[in-house]
Design a protein around this motif. Structure first.
Motif, short mmCIF file in Angstrom:
data_model
loop_
_atom_site.label_atom_id
_atom_site.label_comp_id
_atom_site.label_asym_id
_atom_site.label_seq_id
_atom_site.Cartn_x
_atom_site.Cartn_y
_atom_site.Cartn_z
N SER A 402 69.28 -43.87 -48.85
CA SER A 402 69.85 -44.88 -47.97
C SER A 402 69.83 -44.40 -46.53
CB SER A 402 71.29 -45.19 -48.39
OG SER A 402 71.91 -46.05 -47.46
N VAL A 403 69.57 -45.35 -45.62
CA VAL A 403 69.59 -45.02 -44.20
C VAL A 403 71.01 -44.98 -43.66
CG1 VAL A 403 67.30 -46.00 -43.82
CG2 VAL A 403 69.32 -47.44 -43.55
N TYR A 404 71.98 -45.40 -44.49
CA TYR A 404 73.36 -45.48 -44.02
C TYR A 404 74.22 -44.34 -44.55
CZ TYR A 404 71.63 -50.20 -43.26
OH TYR A 404 70.87 -51.28 -42.87
N SER A 405 73.65 -43.41 -45.28
CA SER A 405 74.42 -42.28 -45.80
C SER A 405 73.49 -41.09 -45.98
CB SER A 405 75.11 -42.62 -47.12
OG SER A 405 74.14 -42.95 -48.11
N LEU A 406 74.08 -39.90 -46.13
CA LEU A 406 73.29 -38.68 -46.32
C LEU A 406 72.95 -38.50 -47.79
CD1 LEU A 406 75.13 -36.10 -44.02
CD2 LEU A 406 73.07 -37.43 -43.53
N ASP A 407 71.88 -37.75 -48.03
CA ASP A 407 71.49 -37.38 -49.38
C ASP A 407 72.33 -36.18 -49.79
OD1 ASP A 407 70.30 -36.89 -51.76
OD2 ASP A 407 68.32 -36.37 -50.96
N THR A 408 73.34 -36.43 -50.63
CA THR A 408 74.27 -35.35 -51.00
C THR A 408 73.59 -34.27 -51.83
OG1 THR A 408 74.96 -36.64 -52.93
CG2 THR A 408 76.26 -36.90 -50.92
N SER A 409 72.45 -34.60 -52.44
CA SER A 409 71.78 -33.57 -53.24
C SER A 409 71.30 -32.41 -52.36
CB SER A 409 70.60 -34.19 -53.99
OG SER A 409 69.61 -34.66 -53.09
N GLN A 410 70.95 -32.69 -51.12
CA GLN A 410 70.54 -31.61 -50.22
C GLN A 410 71.72 -30.71 -49.86
OE1 GLN A 410 67.37 -31.22 -49.77
NE2 GLN A 410 66.87 -33.19 -50.74
N ILE A 411 72.91 -31.32 -49.79
CA ILE A 411 74.11 -30.51 -49.52
C ILE A 411 74.43 -29.64 -50.73
CG2 ILE A 411 76.56 -30.61 -48.94
CD1 ILE A 411 76.06 -33.26 -47.57
N GLU A 412 74.30 -30.20 -51.92
CA GLU A 412 74.59 -29.44 -53.13
C GLU A 412 73.61 -28.29 -53.31
OE1 GLU A 412 74.38 -32.43 -56.09
OE2 GLU A 412 76.29 -33.40 -55.55
N ARG A 413 72.37 -28.48 -52.88
CA ARG A 413 71.37 -27.41 -53.01
C ARG A 413 71.49 -26.37 -51.91
NH1 ARG A 413 66.10 -31.30 -54.02
NH2 ARG A 413 66.80 -32.22 -56.00
N GLY A 414 72.36 -26.61 -50.92
CA GLY A 414 72.51 -25.65 -49.84
C GLY A 414 71.47 -25.78 -48.76
N ARG A 415 70.64 -26.82 -48.81
CA ARG A 415 69.61 -27.00 -47.78
C ARG A 415 70.16 -27.74 -46.57
NH1 ARG A 415 63.89 -28.64 -50.16
NH2 ARG A 415 63.34 -27.66 -48.17
N LEU A 416 71.36 -28.30 -46.69
CA LEU A 416 72.01 -29.00 -45.58
C LEU A 416 73.43 -28.46 -45.49
CD1 LEU A 416 71.18 -31.23 -43.57
CD2 LEU A 416 72.28 -32.89 -45.08
N THR A 417 73.79 -27.90 -44.33
CA THR A 417 75.03 -27.16 -44.19
C THR A 417 75.91 -27.80 -43.13
OG1 THR A 417 73.85 -25.12 -44.76
CG2 THR A 417 76.06 -24.90 -43.77
N GLU A 418 77.19 -27.91 -43.43
CA GLU A 418 78.13 -28.42 -42.43
C GLU A 418 78.33 -27.36 -41.35
OE1 GLU A 418 82.87 -29.62 -42.08
OE2 GLU A 418 81.86 -29.74 -44.05
#
Length: 548
Positions: A402-418
């Motif tokens: 979705s263009v209106y939300s982030l792909d949470t799977s990338q956060i779970e994999r550690g490829r996207l970090t807060e």
């Protein structure tokens, strides 16, 4: 010596009756099933089943309307949703069982109405039936004595009935003159119009589904879109629609205005737009929720609105991305609190040098215990709460998101970090650990527009009006037959006029019959008085005790 009689041969048993062939049995079975299918009772049952089958389509989210809502239902009910999906309950109106009920109802109505239409056409050319031998057995009957001769008495009855728009036929049976009249054939015509219009309504709805299409898109102020399936956020189209069939028109959103009552309920949404063919300067127009743009048989509706916060992102090397924005979808219509995500994949050379801002927008914000909330749907004090992420967004992974939300799977994999969070008012900034600065510069409003094309809309309206007209004719009109027979009265030389009425379709037959007999008595008396000076006819005798 007697001779014995020769033995008599036993009579051959009769041959067994021939059994019908398999073809004849099959033909008889099919004929019986056809008669059951085309019975009015079956049509009513199928109409009820069609209405019942449409209930899940209004209770459950449908893919043709919102794929996002269906996905959310799967997430909320992971066990039940797959079962419902196998039953086509998320695609009710395109499911095989709904189509089967629809087609059976269509065939049943045609098979039921067409024979009745032919029978009604024959009834229009058939004269009223002869009067029954005993008029006194009819529900409403009376005998009216008159000094007029039989032919003249029937003339009076005929005049009265023709004034009341009856079809009248005079006959003579066994030397006795009689009259038959009827009206109310339009009642059956209304019945036929109702059912034929219902068939036309089904055809128009089916045609609109086959050749119709619609698409929805969010357009920010200053944005523009063209009528193309590739540009819509969600779209649906009929089985016979191709991309080249779409009307070539582009729509631009110049300004959007939302007005609210004192209790903060929405009063009106209006959008100033421009529209015209691609590559040409658009013409201005103003549309609202119930006031769409109509162009070439298509309609553009305003179905909602929201806000798109604007940010300026300054990288550590000094490069700047000015006024980047993304629509935030409302989560509370009463306060227009909205959530969304801004994705910036082109900040650096590497795939891991990407930035995303997931946020909460409040048109009139208030911070309580460090948590931002919205208290008013009007943008009086806009604020935004953001959470910044850095890393890989997965936009080029080949998987839809979705263009209106982030792909949470990338956060779970550690490829996207807060990497940071902040509550910002207009003009305020926050700096991330790597030196990137994010500034909240303001907002723009967006409108949710829906582009619809339904070629069967006019036919649906005409069929619906015909259904209503046929129903009114069927309910308000009466089928009525009037019979009269004039017989001589040997006692006084006058005539006894027998009158009987058979009424269908109303419960006020007795008052109507009383009014008819009163009018007939008055007309007979007037005719007798008019001819009395010329032929010395006796005055009209008093009413017989047999009058009813």
């Amino acid at each position: 010596m007697s001779l014995a009689a020769p033995p008599r041969e036993a009579a051959a048993p009769p041959p067994p009756p021939a059994r019908p062939s398999a073809v004849r049995r099959l033909g008889g079975f099919l004929l019986r099933q056809w008669r059951r299918l085309t019975a009015m009772r079956t049509a009513i049952v199928l109409l009820f089943l069609l209405a019942l089958a449409a209930v899940p389509g209004s209770l459950l989210p449908q893919r043709s309307l919102s794929q996002a809502n269906v996905s959310q239902y799967f997430a909320d009910h992971p066990t039940l949703a797959p079962v419902l999906d196998r039953l086509y309950l998320f695609d009710v109106f395109s499911s095989p069982w709904f189509a089967a009920v629809y087609l059976l109802l269509f065939v049943s109505l045609i098979g039921c109405v067409l024979p009745r239409a032919l029978e009604h056409a024959r009834a229009l050319r058939t004269p009223p039936p002869p009067a029954p031998r005993r008029l006194s057995r009819l529900p409403d009957a009376a005998e009216l004595p008159t000094p007029l001769p039989a032919p003249e008495a029937l003339d009076v009855v005929e005049e009265e009935l023709r004034v009341r728009r009856h079809r009248v036929v005079r006959r003579e049976r066994g030397g006795v003159e009689e009259l038959s009249a009827e009206k109310g054939l339009l009642k059956e015509a209304g019945n036929l119009v109702f059912h034929l219009a219902l068939v036309a309504l089904l055809l128009a709805l089916a045609g609109g589904k086959l050749w119709g299409y619609e698409g929805s898109i969010l357009v920010t102020e200053g944005g523009r879109f063209c009528n193309s399936f590739q540009q819509y956020d969600t779209h649906s189209s009929g089985a016979l629609v191709e991309g080249s069939d779409l009307t070539p028109v582009c729509v631009g959103l110049e300004d959007f205005r939302a007005e609210y009552e004192e209790d903060l309920t929405a009063a009106s949404f209006t959008a100033d737009i421009t529209y015209g063919p691609p590559g040409q300067e658009g013409r201005p127009a103003t549309i609202g929720v119930n006031d769409p743009l109509r162009v070439d048989g298509d309609r553009v509706y305003v179905t909602g609105h929201g806000f798109a916060p604007r940010f300026t992102v300054t990288l550590p090397d000094g490069s700047t991305f000015d006024d980047v924005s993304a629509p935030f979808l409302p989560t509370e219509q009463s306060t227009m609190a909205s959530e969304g995500a801004l994705k910036l994949p082109d900040l650096g050379a590497g795939a891991e040098d990407q930035l995303a801002l997931q946020g909460f927008f409040a048109p009139t914000g208030m911070v309580r215990d460090g948590i931002l909330t919205s208290i008013n749907p009007q943008p009086l004090a806009p604020q935004v709460a953001i959470v910044a992420y850095q890393g890989y967004l997965g936009l080029d992974s080949g998987l839809p998101q979705s263009v209106y939300s982030l792909d949470t799977s990338q956060i779970e994999r550690g490829r996207l970090t807060e990497v940071g969070s902040a509550n910002l008012a207009v003009g305020e900034s926050t700096t991330l650990p790597d030196g990137t600065t994010v500034t909240f510069t303001g907002y723009a409003e967006f409108a949710a527009l829906q582009f619809s094309h339904d070629p069967g809309q006019v036919w649906v309206l005409a069929a619906a009006i015909a259904v209503l007209a046929g129903l009114l004719g069927m309910l308000l009109l009466r089928r009525e037959r009037v019979f009269a027979r004039a017989t001589a009265a040997p006692a006084d030389g006058g005539t006894v006029l027998g009158v009987g009425v058979l009424t269908r379709g109303s419960g006020d037959g007795a008052p109507r019959f009383a009014a008819l007999t009163d009018d007939l008595r008055a007309a007979l008396a007037a005719r007798a008085a008019a001819r009395a000076p010329s032929d010395g006819a006796a005055p009209e005798p008093e009413a017989s005790p047999r009058d009813r």
